[in-house]
Design an enzyme around this catalytic site. Structure first.
Site, PDB file in Angstrom:
ATOM      1  N   CYS A 192     -27.013  84.627  43.222  1.00 33.85           N
ATOM      2  CA  CYS A 192     -25.946  84.515  44.217  1.00 33.85           C
ATOM      3  C   CYS A 192     -26.345  84.999  45.602  1.00 33.85           C
ATOM      4  O   CYS A 192     -25.622  84.755  46.570  1.00 33.85           O
ATOM      5  CB  CYS A 192     -24.709  85.259  43.737  1.00 33.85           C
ATOM      6  SG  CYS A 192     -24.061  84.636  42.161  1.00 33.85           S
ATOM      7  N   HIS A 233     -20.855  86.852  49.605  1.00 33.71           N
ATOM      8  CA  HIS A 233     -20.875  85.972  48.443  1.00 33.71           C
ATOM      9  C   HIS A 233     -19.463  85.872  47.884  1.00 33.71           C
ATOM     10  O   HIS A 233     -18.755  86.871  47.738  1.00 33.71           O
ATOM     11  CB  HIS A 233     -21.836  86.540  47.401  1.00 33.71           C
ATOM     12  CG  HIS A 233     -21.657  85.952  46.039  1.00 33.71           C
ATOM     13  ND1 HIS A 233     -21.591  84.584  45.831  1.00 33.71           N
ATOM     14  CD2 HIS A 233     -21.508  86.536  44.819  1.00 33.71           C
ATOM     15  CE1 HIS A 233     -21.419  84.362  44.537  1.00 33.71           C
ATOM     16  NE2 HIS A 233     -21.368  85.519  43.904  1.00 33.71           N
ATOM     17  N   ASN A 242     -16.632  80.415  42.379  1.00 38.34           N
ATOM     18  CA  ASN A 242     -17.898  81.095  42.644  1.00 38.34           C
ATOM     19  C   ASN A 242     -19.026  80.078  42.503  1.00 38.34           C
ATOM     20  O   ASN A 242     -19.377  79.685  41.393  1.00 38.34           O
ATOM     21  CB  ASN A 242     -18.065  82.253  41.654  1.00 38.34           C
ATOM     22  CG  ASN A 242     -19.341  83.044  41.861  1.00 38.34           C
ATOM     23  OD1 ASN A 242     -20.310  82.545  42.403  1.00 38.34           O
ATOM     24  ND2 ASN A 242     -19.348  84.278  41.395  1.00 38.34           N
TER      25      ASN A 242
END
Length: 323
Positions: free
Chosen positions: A124, A249, A279
């Site tokens: 990520c 993120h 996500n």
């Protein structure tokens, strides 16, 4: 004979993001659908992670295909042709196989010529790592135009029945073209890792699906990573009060809110793309920045703090000026 891309000497006093592009799959998966698969309530998903819907790629929308779409848009935004790209970096952790790498395929499908192409897997925080590499390549005079593509098909790697991952992770891609600048517009990165906690986010070899210790990751993110944010601002020569926006993120809304509050700047705009995109791992930071610019929340020249963190455990923060 293999062709070699033209290089140097290039101007290298600094680098900048000259163009941004984003690709979001058409298929929208509602909380009701995700909740039914995971055996939870739709409201529980929104209350727990702040996600209302997410995008899942269709069968033909691969990591490479989505990366090509985003890359084309970034090049168009910058007014640069694919043939002018010297290096292409693909930030991803969701390629179906480690070989061949995805970057070379993205470069070929874009029409790049003799382009160096490699993948970066920092999960990520992958985009932030790749952006730091692109900045260094340009400033060192090794490349003039570096296309950073972040593309993820996380739906391939999570079980829809796992309440800890299925409703959270999603698919998408974004890209940024990094070019020389007369002064720095991408500032030095503050990055690191904590491999002692790598087992908090893993792929189970027996199922091929991701497992995540969500609560422990939340505690690590909100307690251990503030020094990286502070260092990134110091290396850019600014205070947090001078930031226009914060693009962390897009893990979940609770983490975003906690980090934004910890920065302690009233009125600081924080990207919350997670609400409608889920996500998207390495793609989440550039998707968040792209959304802020598209919505008119940031403008050219605004200082923005990008902050990736995730599996590894890895993290990377840098201040950039909005293209």
């Amino acid at each position: 004979m293999v062709a070699i891309a033209a290089n140097g000497p290039f101007p290298r006093s600094g680098s900048r993001i000259a163009g941004l592009g984003a690709y979001r799959p058409v298929r929208v998966v509602s909380n009701e659908v995700a909740a039914d698969a995971a055996g939870v309530d739709a409201q529980w998903i929104e209350q727990r992670v702040g996600i209302r819907e997410r995008r899942h790629a269709a069968g033909g929308e691969s990591v490479v295909a989505m990366g090509v779409e985003a890359g084309n848009k970034a090049l168009a935004d910058a007014g640069v042709s694919a043939g002018e790209v010297d290096v292409l970096i693909l930030a991803t952790c969701s390629m179906p196989s480690p070989m061949p790498n995805g970057a070379a395929s993205v470069a070929a499908k874009l029409g790049c010529r003799a382009t160096a192409a490699f993948d970066v897997n920092a999960a990520c925080s992958g985009f932030s790592h790749a952006l730091a590499v692109a900045d260094a390549l340009v400033r060192a005079g090794s490349a003039r135009n570096v296309l950073v593509v972040a593309s993820e098909k996380m739906s391939d790697w999570v079980s829809a029945q796992d309440r800890n991952t299925g409703p959270i992770f999603a698919d998408g891609a974004a890209a940024a073209l990094v070019t020389p600048s007369d002064r720095p517009r991408i500032f030095p990165v503050a990055w690191g890792s904590d491999g002692h906690q790598a087992a908090l986010i893993t792929i189970r070899p027996d199922t091929g699906h991701m497992e995540m210790a969500g609560r422990k990751v939340y505690r690590w993110t909100t307690s251990a990573l503030m020094p990286a944010i502070q260092t990134a601002c110091e290396r850019a020569g600014i205070t947090p009060q001078e930031l226009k926006a914060f693009v962390p993120h897009q893990a979940n809304l609770r983490i975003i809110d906690a980090l934004t509050e910890a920065i302690g700047v009233p009125g600081l705009i924080a990207a919350t793309d997670v609400t409608f995109s889920g996500n998207t791992c390495a793609a989440s930071v550039p998707l968040g920045l792209h959304a802020l610019r598209q919505n008119g929340q940031v403008h050219s020249g605004d200082p923005v703090l990008l902050f990736g963190f995730g599996a590894g455990l890895t993290y990377a923060a840098q201040v950039v000026l909005t293209p």
